[in-house]
Design a protein around this motif. Structure first.
Motif, PDB file in Angstrom:
ATOM      1  N   UNK A   1     -59.053  96.933 -17.858  1.00  0.00           N
ATOM      2  CA  UNK A   1     -57.304  96.261 -18.186  1.00  0.00           C
ATOM      3  C   UNK A   1     -57.027  95.258 -18.993  1.00  0.00           C
ATOM      4  N   UNK A   2     -55.466  95.575 -19.069  1.00  0.00           N
ATOM      5  CA  UNK A   2     -54.695  94.955 -20.196  1.00  0.00           C
ATOM      6  C   UNK A   2     -53.688  94.005 -20.136  1.00  0.00           C
ATOM      7  N   UNK A   3     -53.790  93.351 -20.206  1.00  0.00           N
ATOM      8  CA  UNK A   3     -52.895  92.374 -20.703  1.00  0.00           C
ATOM      9  C   UNK A   3     -52.467  91.584 -21.740  1.00  0.00           C
ATOM     10  N   UNK A   4     -50.730  91.598 -21.879  1.00  0.00           N
ATOM     11  CA  UNK A   4     -50.615  90.330 -22.940  1.00  0.00           C
ATOM     12  C   UNK A   4     -50.598  89.269 -22.584  1.00  0.00           C
ATOM     13  N   UNK A   5     -51.080  88.463 -23.716  1.00  0.00           N
ATOM     14  CA  UNK A   5     -51.183  87.050 -23.969  1.00  0.00           C
ATOM     15  C   UNK A   5     -50.449  86.403 -25.409  1.00  0.00           C
ATOM     16  N   UNK A   6     -50.074  85.206 -24.482  1.00  0.00           N
ATOM     17  CA  UNK A   6     -48.973  84.964 -25.371  1.00  0.00           C
ATOM     18  C   UNK A   6     -49.502  83.385 -26.104  1.00  0.00           C
ATOM     19  N   UNK A   7     -49.720  83.163 -27.519  1.00  0.00           N
ATOM     20  CA  UNK A   7     -50.350  81.712 -27.983  1.00  0.00           C
ATOM     21  C   UNK A   7     -49.602  81.460 -28.883  1.00  0.00           C
ATOM     22  N   UNK A   8     -49.211  79.785 -28.414  1.00  0.00           N
ATOM     23  CA  UNK A   8     -48.887  79.358 -29.930  1.00  0.00           C
ATOM     24  C   UNK A   8     -50.158  78.821 -30.496  1.00  0.00           C
ATOM     25  N   UNK A   9     -50.512  79.244 -31.451  1.00  0.00           N
ATOM     26  CA  UNK A   9     -52.212  79.320 -32.369  1.00  0.00           C
ATOM     27  C   UNK A   9     -52.087  77.922 -33.304  1.00  0.00           C
ATOM     28  N   UNK A  10     -50.686  77.355 -33.772  1.00  0.00           N
ATOM     29  CA  UNK A  10     -50.269  76.138 -34.139  1.00  0.00           C
ATOM     30  C   UNK A  10     -50.614  75.226 -32.633  1.00  0.00           C
TER      31      UNK A  10
ATOM     32  N   UNK B   1     -64.768  90.924 -11.429  1.00  0.00           N
ATOM     33  CA  UNK B   1     -65.503  90.569  -9.727  1.00  0.00           C
ATOM     34  C   UNK B   1     -66.251  92.137  -9.582  1.00  0.00           C
ATOM     35  N   UNK B   2     -65.884  93.017 -10.099  1.00  0.00           N
ATOM     36  CA  UNK B   2     -66.258  94.890  -9.649  1.00  0.00           C
ATOM     37  C   UNK B   2     -67.235  95.017 -10.079  1.00  0.00           C
ATOM     38  N   UNK B   3     -67.729  94.435 -11.423  1.00  0.00           N
ATOM     39  CA  UNK B   3     -68.806  94.679 -12.262  1.00  0.00           C
ATOM     40  C   UNK B   3     -69.957  93.879 -12.352  1.00  0.00           C
ATOM     41  N   UNK B   4     -70.733  94.190 -13.150  1.00  0.00           N
ATOM     42  CA  UNK B   4     -72.366  93.667 -13.724  1.00  0.00           C
ATOM     43  C   UNK B   4     -72.203  92.360 -14.289  1.00  0.00           C
ATOM     44  N   UNK B   5     -71.330  93.430 -15.517  1.00  0.00           N
ATOM     45  CA  UNK B   5     -71.313  92.767 -16.605  1.00  0.00           C
ATOM     46  C   UNK B   5     -69.779  93.436 -17.107  1.00  0.00           C
ATOM     47  N   UNK B   6     -69.319  92.455 -18.068  1.00  0.00           N
ATOM     48  CA  UNK B   6     -68.552  92.561 -18.662  1.00  0.00           C
ATOM     49  C   UNK B   6     -67.488  92.368 -19.992  1.00  0.00           C
ATOM     50  N   UNK B   7     -66.356  92.764 -20.702  1.00  0.00           N
ATOM     51  CA  UNK B   7     -66.322  92.860 -22.312  1.00  0.00           C
ATOM     52  C   UNK B   7     -64.405  92.037 -21.991  1.00  0.00           C
ATOM     53  N   UNK B   8     -64.906  90.897 -22.855  1.00  0.00           N
ATOM     54  CA  UNK B   8     -63.690  90.354 -22.588  1.00  0.00           C
ATOM     55  C   UNK B   8     -62.717  90.269 -24.436  1.00  0.00           C
ATOM     56  N   UNK B   9     -61.865  91.061 -24.365  1.00  0.00           N
ATOM     57  CA  UNK B   9     -61.757  90.501 -25.713  1.00  0.00           C
ATOM     58  C   UNK B   9     -59.832  90.736 -26.158  1.00  0.00           C
ATOM     59  N   UNK B  10     -60.052  89.365 -27.012  1.00  0.00           N
ATOM     60  CA  UNK B  10     -58.063  89.501 -27.064  1.00  0.00           C
ATOM     61  C   UNK B  10     -58.174  89.361 -28.955  1.00  0.00           C
ATOM     62  N   UNK B  11     -57.027  90.717 -28.498  1.00  0.00           N
ATOM     63  CA  UNK B  11     -57.157  90.931 -29.778  1.00  0.00           C
ATOM     64  C   UNK B  11     -55.329  90.913 -30.909  1.00  0.00           C
ATOM     65  N   UNK B  12     -54.860  90.994 -31.500  1.00  0.00           N
ATOM     66  CA  UNK B  12     -53.608  91.607 -32.228  1.00  0.00           C
ATOM     67  C   UNK B  12     -53.368  92.800 -31.652  1.00  0.00           C
ATOM     68  N   UNK B  13     -51.512  92.719 -30.982  1.00  0.00           N
ATOM     69  CA  UNK B  13     -51.139  93.583 -30.347  1.00  0.00           C
ATOM     70  C   UNK B  13     -50.637  94.871 -31.635  1.00  0.00           C
ATOM     71  N   UNK B  14     -51.214  95.075 -32.954  1.00  0.00           N
ATOM     72  CA  UNK B  14     -51.411  96.123 -33.120  1.00  0.00           C
ATOM     73  C   UNK B  14     -52.373  96.446 -33.184  1.00  0.00           C
ATOM     74  N   UNK B  15     -53.296  96.271 -32.746  1.00  0.00           N
ATOM     75  CA  UNK B  15     -55.172  97.328 -32.544  1.00  0.00           C
ATOM     76  C   UNK B  15     -55.385  97.686 -31.418  1.00  0.00           C
ATOM     77  N   UNK B  16     -53.899  96.862 -30.392  1.00  0.00           N
ATOM     78  CA  UNK B  16     -54.735  97.231 -29.096  1.00  0.00           C
ATOM     79  C   UNK B  16     -55.124  98.361 -29.128  1.00  0.00           C
ATOM     80  N   UNK B  17     -54.105  99.904 -29.349  1.00  0.00           N
ATOM     81  CA  UNK B  17     -55.292 100.994 -28.351  1.00  0.00           C
ATOM     82  C   UNK B  17     -55.966 101.622 -29.484  1.00  0.00           C
TER      83      UNK B  17
END
Length: 176
Positions: free
Chosen positions: A156-165, A127-143
């Motif tokens: 902002x970084x948050x952990x997301x757990x997902x059962x892909x199956x 909500x704070x900006x005009x535009x945003x980028x949302x990326x969901x990636x594998x944890x070992x590529x985080x940094x």
């Protein structure tokens, strides 16, 4: 139940051009690492009327994106979980037959993979900006993903757990 842990990044920008520039850097990072199927991303814009529109997206074809043919992955699902009426392209995907059901299934999983507080924090962050980028990636590529978001005002970084199956099964059942 095989639950995968992903990292969700929400970056805030002054302009869509800056968000798209970082989107390209994230894509290039994954292409160079031969991990093009290891992330989802969406560029969002807040329009003058306050509505959020998805301007560009990359969905992992080997996860949900290719399963249902709807091109919907965790990043788009997360955007819709944060902004339920986010428009995609020229129209509202959630209103289309089939695609809306798949999107709803993925958004539900994206929301379920985070705490309510984390979802609220991410939404307020965007909500704070005009535009945003949302990326969901594998944890070992985080940094590396975070380092690619060079033009962002805030990330902002948050952990997301997902059962892909389970996501895949729900997306397939939503098609029909």
């Amino acid at each position: 139940m095989a639950v995968d842990t992903f990292i969700a990044f929400v970056a805030v920008y002054d302009s869509v051009a800056d968000a798209e520039a970082d989107y390209k850097l994230v894509k290039d990072l994954h292409t160079e690492a031969n991990l093009i199927d290891a992330y989802d991303a969406a560029v969002v814009e807040r329009e003058a009327d306050g509505k959020v529109k998805i301007r560009k997206k990359h969905e992992t074809p080997t996860r949900v994106g290719g399963v249902a043919g709807a091109g919907v992955g965790l990043a788009t699902g997360l955007v819709v979980a944060l902004f339920p009426f986010a428009a995609i392209g020229g129209g509202l995907l959630a209103a289309t037959t089939g695609g809306g059901a798949v999107l709803g299934a993925v958004a539900g999983h994206a929301a379920a993979g985070m705490s309510r507080k984390d979802l609220k924090d991410l939404g307020e962050h965007l909500d704070e900006g005009q535009a945003g980028l949302v990326v969901v990636g594998v944890s070992d590529m985080g940094s590396k993903i975070e380092a690619s978001m060079k033009k962002a005002q805030k990330v902002e970084t948050k952990e997301l757990k997902a059962d892909t199956a389970k996501i895949e099964a729900d997306a397939k059942s939503s098609e029909g």
